[in-house]
Scaffold this motif. Structure first.
Motif, PDB file in Angstrom:
ATOM      1  N   UNK A 225       0.869  -1.187   0.000  1.00  0.00           N
ATOM      2  CA  UNK A 225       0.000   0.000   0.000  1.00  0.00           C
ATOM      3  C   UNK A 225       0.906   1.237   0.000  1.00  0.00           C
ATOM      4  N   UNK A 226       0.310   2.414   0.111  1.00  0.00           N
ATOM      5  CA  UNK A 226       1.104   3.637   0.276  1.00  0.00           C
ATOM      6  C   UNK A 226       1.164   4.505  -0.955  1.00  0.00           C
ATOM      7  N   UNK A 227       1.760   5.700  -0.786  1.00  0.00           N
ATOM      8  CA  UNK A 227       1.796   6.683  -1.872  1.00  0.00           C
ATOM      9  C   UNK A 227       2.513   6.191  -3.139  1.00  0.00           C
ATOM     10  N   UNK A 230       0.073   3.798  -5.014  1.00  0.00           N
ATOM     11  CA  UNK A 230      -1.066   4.453  -5.661  1.00  0.00           C
ATOM     12  C   UNK A 230      -0.654   5.684  -6.471  1.00  0.00           C
ATOM     13  N   UNK A 232       0.718   8.494  -5.777  1.00  0.00           N
ATOM     14  CA  UNK A 232       0.220   9.734  -5.177  1.00  0.00           C
ATOM     15  C   UNK A 232       1.376  10.740  -5.141  1.00  0.00           C
ATOM     16  N   UNK A 235       1.707  13.510  -2.294  1.00  0.00           N
ATOM     17  CA  UNK A 235       2.233  13.054  -1.004  1.00  0.00           C
ATOM     18  C   UNK A 235       3.726  12.743  -1.117  1.00  0.00           C
ATOM     19  N   UNK A 238       5.655  15.909  -0.896  1.00  0.00           N
ATOM     20  CA  UNK A 238       5.662  16.408   0.481  1.00  0.00           C
ATOM     21  C   UNK A 238       6.646  15.626   1.341  1.00  0.00           C
ATOM     22  N   UNK A 239       6.683  14.311   1.143  1.00  0.00           N
ATOM     23  CA  UNK A 239       7.598  13.474   1.920  1.00  0.00           C
ATOM     24  C   UNK A 239       9.054  13.794   1.623  1.00  0.00           C
ATOM     25  N   UNK A 255      10.634   3.876  -4.137  1.00  0.00           N
ATOM     26  CA  UNK A 255       9.368   4.291  -4.761  1.00  0.00           C
ATOM     27  C   UNK A 255       9.339   3.884  -6.235  1.00  0.00           C
TER      28      UNK A 255
ATOM     29  N   UNK B 103      -1.471  12.213   6.516  1.00  0.00           N
ATOM     30  CA  UNK B 103      -0.660  13.171   5.757  1.00  0.00           C
ATOM     31  C   UNK B 103      -1.369  14.473   5.412  1.00  0.00           C
ATOM     32  N   UNK B 170       3.070  14.792  10.037  1.00  0.00           N
ATOM     33  CA  UNK B 170       3.588  14.661   8.670  1.00  0.00           C
ATOM     34  C   UNK B 170       4.919  13.915   8.664  1.00  0.00           C
ATOM     35  N   UNK B 174       5.824  10.009   7.027  1.00  0.00           N
ATOM     36  CA  UNK B 174       6.921   9.589   6.138  1.00  0.00           C
ATOM     37  C   UNK B 174       7.735   8.464   6.806  1.00  0.00           C
ATOM     38  N   UNK B 177       5.966   5.335   6.117  1.00  0.00           N
ATOM     39  CA  UNK B 177       6.210   4.835   4.763  1.00  0.00           C
ATOM     40  C   UNK B 177       7.448   3.930   4.752  1.00  0.00           C
ATOM     41  N   UNK B 181       5.507   0.602   4.088  1.00  0.00           N
ATOM     42  CA  UNK B 181       5.517   0.406   2.630  1.00  0.00           C
ATOM     43  C   UNK B 181       6.857  -0.118   2.123  1.00  0.00           C
ATOM     44  N   UNK B 182       7.950   0.527   2.579  1.00  0.00           N
ATOM     45  CA  UNK B 182       9.265   0.143   2.061  1.00  0.00           C
ATOM     46  C   UNK B 182       9.717  -1.204   2.629  1.00  0.00           C
TER      47      UNK B 182
END
Lengths: 261, 261
Positions: A225-227, A230, A232, A235, A238-239, A255, B103, B170, B174, B177, B181-182
């Motif tokens: 899942x996560x930016x 998808x 995104x 986001x 921003x990260x 990514x 976020x 915020x 991150x 993530x 995610x990673x």
């Protein structure tokens, strides 16, 4: 099937006897597991530095003299990768000698025809008790008799015994680097970010646990899942602004890798 | 202290009433948690697509008409990040309105002076039951009265309630993530390597679990092991030969990052 049963009987009529070589974490936990299972005759522990195995002296014979090893069915070498070749050359060559390393080829062992692998795929810390029964033991041998012996020995202490070739083991080892060492580095970066912004890292612990347990049920591909997944971009932008240059480089590369599937 | 106690009494003399907006995973698990705790008056669920919340119709009023929302103390917006601003503009502006995103800034909510955050830091899957009591709830509000209300509400369903500012949130997002995610992508690469060499990925599951649980006790920095950490160039070289170009790039970058500490 009868003949196999009868073979088993011949091989395992008496307890399997074992000598463990090494004073590190793997040696420590293997010794503990064999002592606890009561089905293995643990005859001796050897370590260069006797202090590293002194805690076991009341339960098993210990030595720091490798020329004084007792006779046993299996010699388990649990020393650092670089020392395996040299240590193995000092052991009785006609006996089954195995090592416990994930990355060293079986051929590194210096005897002929009776080499093997007894690789527990787990990350050990000396002070942390482990439930050995749930640790995968990857075994290999040069002939079927030795394989069956190792299989039996492994089954006494673990419920998860796998026949893994040296070739497969080397791949498994690099996969383990990703899911263990590199994953831990992801935690480290998470911790660094939290610390630099005064957020307690413990807030992330339930998420870390859930992420690990999820892949027991769902393939990692489907659990993603996560930016990045998808796409995104808002986001992601921003990260990136919140990261230092090293973190940013890693964020961008992973990514990209997630997006390329 | 007496005055605080008396404030609390005024605020919480009656049950806190809640309306939840959204039909996704977060909405699903929040609804479940509020229904289970018996301490919150869950007045209504709204979703654009009524089918996404139909399962709750016997236990709570549901609607797909946002103009027909009932009165409540707190409106919890659990919709996709991009929809938060627009959805919030359709809610009663004099009421406390919070969103559940990691976020999105608090200011995105379109009312004045009664905005807040109610962010459960966990990765949810609809079909997987979660124990909400162990999920960290990060809360924020524009004034102390609202903060105390959210704190109380959060404490009914979670044992881990944190006051986290939008700025901290915020950063936390991150960090999440990286650790979620990673990390999952590290598992994915591990799985890819296993599959391409016919090794069952399940062999790695105990290691994955142990790696995650270890950082509950040891800081990630101290938990780091492996060839990168011990600068074992021989093993690193062997590993790189087994990887495809994408995996190799990630291996090299993370190895470098581990070595630079």
């Amino acid at each position: 099937m009868l003949s196999i049963a009868s073979n088993n009987f011949n091989i395992f009529a008496t307890m399997i006897s074992v000598v463990i070589i090494g004073g590190g974490n793997v040696s420590h936990h293997l010794t503990q597991a064999f002592l606890d299972c009561n089905k293995v005759e643990l005859k001796q522990l050897y370590a260069r530095n006797i202090n590293s195995i002194i805690e076991f002296q009341s339960r098993v014979s210990i030595t720091d003299n490798i020329t004084l090893l007792t006779d046993a069915d299996v010699y388990i070498i649990a020393v650092s990768d670089d020392a395996i070749a040299e240590v193995s050359s000092q052991l009785p060559h006609h006996k089954l000698i195995v090592h416990t390393s994930g990355s060293v080829p079986m051929d590194t062992i210096a005897n002929r025809g009776k080499k093997g692998i007894f690789y527990p795929l787990q990350s050990f810390s000396k002070n942390k008790t482990v439930d050995f029964s749930s640790i995968p033991l990857c075994i290999e041998a040069e002939n079927e008799t030795d394989f069956k012996l190792l299989e039996k020995l492994a089954s006494f202490i673990s419920e998860k015994v796998y026949a893994i070739s040296s070739d497969q083991r080397s791949k498994l080892h690099v996969a383990a680097v990703f899911v263990n060492n590199f994953t831990n580095h992801m935690y480290k970066i998470g911790n660094d970010i939290c610390e630099s912004y005064n957020v307690p890292f413990e807030v992330l612990l339930p998420l870390i646990k859930e992420t690990a347990l999820k892949v027991e049920e769902v393939k990692p591909d489907f659990a993603q899942t996560g930016p990045a997944k998808r796409k995104d971009e808002k986001t992601i932008e921003r990260h990136l602004e919140l990261l230092n240059s090293n973190q940013k480089e890693i964020y961008q590369l992973i990514t990209k890798s997630i997006q390329n599937g």
